[in-house]
Design an enzyme around this catalytic site. Structure first.
Site, PDB file in Angstrom:
ATOM      1  CG  HIS A 182     -16.902 -35.068   5.935  1.00 16.48           C
ATOM      2  ND1 HIS A 182     -17.882 -34.324   6.547  1.00 16.48           N
ATOM      3  CD2 HIS A 182     -15.733 -34.492   6.301  1.00 16.48           C
ATOM      4  CE1 HIS A 182     -17.329 -33.361   7.262  1.00 16.48           C
ATOM      5  NE2 HIS A 182     -16.012 -33.446   7.124  1.00 16.48           N
TER       6      HIS A 182
ATOM      7  CD  GLU B  80     -21.011 -34.664   5.417  1.00 14.78           C
ATOM      8  OE1 GLU B  80     -20.483 -35.292   6.359  1.00 14.78           O
ATOM      9  OE2 GLU B  80     -20.461 -33.727   4.823  1.00 14.78           O
TER      10      GLU B  80
END
Ligand SMILES: NC(=O)c1ccc[n+]([C@@H]2O[C@H](COP(=O)([O-])OP(=O)(O)OC[C@H]3O[C@@H](n4cnc5c(N)ncnc54)[C@H](O)[C@@H]3O)[C@@H](O)[C@H]2O)c1
Ligand SMILES: O=C(O)CC[C@@H](O)C(=O)O
Length: 410
Positions: free
Chosen positions: A291, A268
């Protein structure tokens, strides 16, 4: 309350834009040295910033590895302002005498709501329709569009989030089955599937709610995707390491799956300005979110209060209740005593060495609390002693073999 180490000397380092409610909790408790960063820090800067921090607060992007923790020589506690604690090397922290706290419940409802919304969107084919409209297209059709009512939702990991997803799904008329490695009480009409394969073969929508552990790493790969029903849908708002993302992209390309909603990724971006790269980019039937399963203002504000309060309580009183890597002790206040903390490797003989030290010094113990786990022993000793005696006791405690850390709290 008098502390041997005044609160204004305790440095709190808060990263990743944790809610300002956390700052308010520290300030109200008398902690004034608060360094606040809206983002996570690159590793070199992180090592430099943690060097004089006593308390560190992070979310999921900051990796507190054993190496980073070695730089935090003054560290007394870590707070994860989230549920997951996989970003911290918990055993390494415990071996340094550092308890780690998290917020196990505060964002669970937010994740559950998002998952339900995604199940509805995917079953209606909204991601594709939305993408087409944005490109100036128009397909008014019921083809491939379904109600959630009477569809089978398969929940993998029936914990705090999984159970809430199940309850909300049933309220919409879905049939809920689940798979967990533990025996779990079914809520409502949910039923445990025979096993993982059984769930995969029966579910129209599969949603993952397991933690990141060695056992869940890549637990959802080609085999599991192949087992899913043709045209079924996958939702992952757990951890990016749980799903083999290339295998998922393949299953979507081959149209074995009808769509997916993915909130967490194997890699990420570190911050909002960094690029996002994924093999799923460009697939119209995939909802991609950054997220944010637990990112609602309600959840973040509650997490800020919950985790900061646990850190303040540990720092002021020594209580470790709900620490994830540390023996848990809930302590009463004994304002007329002095409170000493002794954290040690859990090896035989340490407690008797501690007690010998007090009896040799003719110091009366008002109360003593001991809790151990496999690695660490935590002893809290309330004594009738003056400031000088407490300081000298602390030095003697520190000299006991196996000691990881000592503190005079007040
Ligand atoms: N996307 C987000 O923003 C977001 C927000 C909150 C939590 N999460 C993630 O969701 C995870 C789950 O949260 P929770 O509060 O429900 O946790 P939880 O601990 O309450 O539940 C996890 C469940 O998974 C089960 N489990 C563990 N290993 C398993 C396995 N191999 N197979 C099947 N079941 C297994 C456990 O027994 C437990 O019942 C967290 O660990 C976190 O990583 C993500
Ligand atoms: O806020 C975050 O960074 C993580 C949110 C979520 O994954 C959690 O573990 O609670």
């Amino acid at each position: 309350m008098k502390t041997s180490f005044p609160r204004q000397d305790i440095k709190v380092l808060l990263l990743e834009g944790v809610s300002r409610t956390a700052v308010e909790v520290f300030e109200r408790a008398g902690y004034s040295q608060i360094e606040y960063h809206a983002k996570s820090l690159p590793e070199d800067e992180l090592k430099a910033r943690v060097a004089d921090a006593h308390i560190i607060g992070i979310r999921s992007r900051t990796h507190l590895t054993a190496e980073v923790l070695e730089h935090a020589k003054r560290l007394i506690a870590v707070g994860c302002y989230c549920i997951g604690t996989n970003q911290v090397e918990l055993t390494a922290a415990a071996r340094l005498g550092v308890p780690v706290f998290n917020a196990p419940y505060s964002n669970t409802r937010s994740v559950a709501e998002l998952v339900i919304a995604e199940a509805i969107m995917l079953l209606r084919g909204i991601p594709q329709k939305n993408a087409l409209c944005h490109r100036g297209g128009w397909t008014k059709s019921a083809s491939g569009s379904f109600e959630v009512r009477d569809k089978v939702l398969g929940i993998i990991g029936y914990g705090h989030i999984g159970t809430q997803v199940g309850v909300l799904a049933e309220s919409l008329g879905m049939r809920v089955i689940f798979h967990d490695i533990e025996t779990k009480l079914s809520l409502g009409n949910a039923r445990a599937a025979g096993n993982l394969d059984d769930l995969l073969e029966r579910a129209d929508v599969v949603t993952l709610h397991v933690p990141e552990t060695p056992a869940t790493k890549l637990m959802f790969g080609k085999n599991e995707l192949d087992r899913m029903r043709k045209g079924s849908l996958l939702i992952n708002a757990s951890r990016g390491t749980v799903v083999d993302i290339d295998a998922l992209a393949d299953a979507l390309r081959k149209e074995h799956l009808g769509g997916a909603a993915i909130d967490v990724f194997p890699v990420e971006p570190k911050g909002n300005d960094d690029p996002f790269v994924s093999p799923l980019i460009g697939m119209d039937n995939v909802i991609l979110t950054p997220h944010i399963g637990g990112s609602t203002l309600e959840a973040q504000d509650n997490i800020g209060i919950e985790v900061a309060s646990k850190l303040v309580r540990y720092s002021d009183n020594g209580s470790t209740l709900s620490a994830v890597n540390f023996p848990e002790v809930a302590l009463p206040e004994h304002p007329r005593s002095r409170r000493l903390l002794h954290i040690h490797r859990n090896v035989p003989g340490v407690l008797s060495r501690i007690n010998e030290l007090f009896s040799a010094g003719n110091i009366n113990i008002d109360a003593q609390f001991l809790q151990t786990n496999a690695d660490v022993g935590y002893v809290v000793i309330d004594v009738s002693a003056d400031e000088q005696q407490a300081a000298s006791l602390k030095d003697k405690l520190a000299a006991i073999p196996g000691t990881l850390r000592t503190r005079v709290l007040y």
